[in-house]
Scaffold this active site. Sequence first.
Site, PDB file in Angstrom:
ATOM      1  N   THR A  65     -50.767   1.673 -22.767  1.00 63.26           N
ATOM      2  CA  THR A  65     -51.258   2.065 -21.438  1.00 63.26           C
ATOM      3  C   THR A  65     -50.464   3.290 -21.019  1.00 63.26           C
ATOM      4  O   THR A  65     -49.245   3.202 -20.824  1.00 63.26           O
ATOM      5  CB  THR A  65     -51.022   0.933 -20.411  1.00 63.26           C
ATOM      6  OG1 THR A  65     -51.656  -0.247 -20.891  1.00 63.26           O
ATOM      7  CG2 THR A  65     -51.585   1.306 -19.053  1.00 63.26           C
ATOM      8  N   LYS A 100     -58.753   1.339 -17.582  1.00 60.57           N
ATOM      9  CA  LYS A 100     -57.608   0.404 -17.547  1.00 60.57           C
ATOM     10  C   LYS A 100     -56.888   0.473 -16.192  1.00 60.57           C
ATOM     11  O   LYS A 100     -56.604  -0.555 -15.572  1.00 60.57           O
ATOM     12  CB  LYS A 100     -56.646   0.763 -18.696  1.00 60.57           C
ATOM     13  CG  LYS A 100     -55.285   0.121 -18.645  1.00 60.57           C
ATOM     14  CD  LYS A 100     -55.294  -1.303 -19.097  1.00 60.57           C
ATOM     15  CE  LYS A 100     -53.940  -1.954 -18.898  1.00 60.57           C
ATOM     16  NZ  LYS A 100     -53.928  -3.359 -19.214  1.00 60.57           N
ATOM     17  N   LYS A 146     -45.853  -0.327 -13.199  1.00 59.57           N
ATOM     18  CA  LYS A 146     -46.135   0.818 -14.087  1.00 59.57           C
ATOM     19  C   LYS A 146     -47.616   1.220 -13.965  1.00 59.57           C
ATOM     20  O   LYS A 146     -47.945   2.392 -13.778  1.00 59.57           O
ATOM     21  CB  LYS A 146     -45.816   0.439 -15.538  1.00 59.57           C
ATOM     22  CG  LYS A 146     -46.232   1.492 -16.551  1.00 59.57           C
ATOM     23  CD  LYS A 146     -46.186   1.005 -17.993  1.00 59.57           C
ATOM     24  CE  LYS A 146     -46.909   2.008 -18.894  1.00 59.57           C
ATOM     25  NZ  LYS A 146     -46.986   1.619 -20.291  1.00 59.57           N
TER      26      LYS A 146
HETATM   27  P1  NAD Z   1     -42.660  -3.249 -26.025  1.00 58.39           P
HETATM   28  O1  NAD Z   1     -41.613  -2.492 -25.309  1.00 58.39           O
HETATM   29  O2  NAD Z   1     -42.469  -4.694 -26.336  1.00 58.39           O
HETATM   30  O3  NAD Z   1     -43.013  -2.509 -27.421  1.00 58.39           O
HETATM   31  C1  NAD Z   1     -42.986  -1.117 -27.605  1.00 58.39           C
HETATM   32  C2  NAD Z   1     -42.428  -0.866 -28.994  1.00 58.39           C
HETATM   33  O4  NAD Z   1     -42.509   0.532 -29.296  1.00 58.39           O
HETATM   34  C3  NAD Z   1     -40.953  -1.268 -29.141  1.00 58.39           C
HETATM   35  O5  NAD Z   1     -40.817  -2.195 -30.192  1.00 58.39           O
HETATM   36  C4  NAD Z   1     -40.249   0.055 -29.443  1.00 58.39           C
HETATM   37  O6  NAD Z   1     -39.141  -0.075 -30.314  1.00 58.39           O
HETATM   38  C5  NAD Z   1     -41.372   0.852 -30.079  1.00 58.39           C
HETATM   39  N1  NAD Z   1     -41.148   2.297 -30.068  1.00 58.39           N
HETATM   40  C6  NAD Z   1     -40.789   3.081 -29.025  1.00 58.39           C
HETATM   41  N2  NAD Z   1     -40.715   4.378 -29.426  1.00 58.39           N
HETATM   42  C7  NAD Z   1     -41.028   4.388 -30.748  1.00 58.39           C
HETATM   43  C8  NAD Z   1     -41.116   5.405 -31.738  1.00 58.39           C
HETATM   44  N3  NAD Z   1     -40.848   6.677 -31.444  1.00 58.39           N
HETATM   45  N4  NAD Z   1     -41.458   5.065 -32.995  1.00 58.39           N
HETATM   46  C9  NAD Z   1     -41.725   3.766 -33.308  1.00 58.39           C
HETATM   47  N5  NAD Z   1     -41.651   2.752 -32.422  1.00 58.39           N
HETATM   48  C10 NAD Z   1     -41.304   3.066 -31.161  1.00 58.39           C
HETATM   49  O7  NAD Z   1     -44.001  -3.052 -25.159  1.00 58.39           O
HETATM   50  P2  NAD Z   1     -45.341  -3.951 -25.215  1.00 58.39           P
HETATM   51  O8  NAD Z   1     -45.262  -5.050 -24.223  1.00 58.39           O
HETATM   52  O9  NAD Z   1     -45.671  -4.235 -26.656  1.00 58.39           O
HETATM   53  O10 NAD Z   1     -46.397  -2.902 -24.604  1.00 58.39           O
HETATM   54  C11 NAD Z   1     -46.888  -1.800 -25.366  1.00 58.39           C
HETATM   55  C12 NAD Z   1     -47.913  -1.065 -24.512  1.00 58.39           C
HETATM   56  O11 NAD Z   1     -48.979  -1.962 -24.170  1.00 58.39           O
HETATM   57  C13 NAD Z   1     -47.367  -0.521 -23.189  1.00 58.39           C
HETATM   58  O12 NAD Z   1     -47.950   0.732 -22.950  1.00 58.39           O
HETATM   59  C14 NAD Z   1     -47.809  -1.547 -22.164  1.00 58.39           C
HETATM   60  O13 NAD Z   1     -47.974  -1.008 -20.874  1.00 58.39           O
HETATM   61  C15 NAD Z   1     -49.147  -1.989 -22.750  1.00 58.39           C
HETATM   62  N6  NAD Z   1     -49.567  -3.347 -22.365  1.00 58.39           N
HETATM   63  C16 NAD Z   1     -48.681  -4.383 -22.365  1.00 58.39           C
HETATM   64  C17 NAD Z   1     -49.109  -5.658 -21.996  1.00 58.39           C
HETATM   65  C18 NAD Z   1     -48.151  -6.826 -21.977  1.00 58.39           C
HETATM   66  O14 NAD Z   1     -48.505  -7.870 -21.434  1.00 58.39           O
HETATM   67  N7  NAD Z   1     -46.976  -6.710 -22.602  1.00 58.39           N
HETATM   68  C19 NAD Z   1     -50.452  -5.877 -21.631  1.00 58.39           C
HETATM   69  C20 NAD Z   1     -51.344  -4.794 -21.677  1.00 58.39           C
HETATM   70  C21 NAD Z   1     -50.889  -3.527 -22.044  1.00 58.39           C
END
Ligand code: NAD
Length: 296
Positions: A93, A168, A243
Amino acid sequence: MATIAFIGLGNMGGPMAANLVKAGHKVVAFDLVEASRAQARADGADIADSAVAAVSGAEVVVTMLPAGKHVLAVWTEVVPAMSKGAVIIDSSTIDVESAHAAHALAAKHGIASVDAPVSGGTGGAKGATLTFMCGGEEGAFAQARPILEKMGKKIVHCGGAGAGQAAKICNNMILGISMIAVSEAFALGEKLGLSHQALFDVASTSSGQCWSLTSYCPVPGPVPASPANNDYKPGFATALMLKDLTLSQDAAKAAGAATPLGQHAQEIYKAFEAAGQGGVDFSGIIQHVRNLAGTT
Ligand code: NAD
């Protein structure tokens, strides 16, 4: 079966990549964090040494990263290294402006691209029941669709580049506002001596009916699976709701749209987060609403 590079193996990306493995695809995964890489390896993915190494030879690349700056940094590295004819999908997102910049970067290198943020949370990611909201050209969407179908149950093509992110943040603005509305109604009902169940029974079958009430009720009791019954453990954390509301307000400003309730909702969640509640489920906002009594 396709070879798929998956970059970003966090709470969402980890289980999404695991579902692609389960569907029989060859998944080459990368994350900066060793624990996430180890989990992906245990789930059956091959682990690459870098994002660029992961995309080498892949027909599909998926990124699932925290925010726009991470997506642009990773796409800047990997897009030039992608095979001709491959498609890149971002399911994070992110802000609409970064989504447009990411599509432009892919177009410059002749790579098809799709923004495909999700709704459904970690439960949806694990159960492969996510909703994907997609933006991009028809051809790119057609390439992405069969892959997204292995991670979700509803795939909607919302329009051109950035349309998925737009859908979204509009959806989550409704959610953020409606949860406050439902919380205010319960807080008022409490003051008026109305039981939670009575208000639920009426509003859930009347014109006040909405998802925040019927699926995610912010008071314990009426909807047994809602986080209110589990001490407001997320679920969907307040920090993530904030966010998404912030993204909606940035987009509204840039587009010249008036969203007064969205703006007020952002302020209310911001105050809740500032009170140290960012990790609490966003439906816990009812506690904050109750505390506002006498202060406004
Ligand atoms: P998270 O922080 O658990 O995972 C993000 C991952 O990206 C981490 O493991 C981090 O190490 C990795 N990362 C960051 N920079 C990187 C790079 N340069 N190279 C490789 N890996 C890298 O976050 P999440 O909860 O998995 O959410 C991911 C996305 O999905 C976000 O944008 C969030 O807003 C969206 N989202 C989350 C949810 C939820 O319930 N968690 C629901 C809908 C949407």
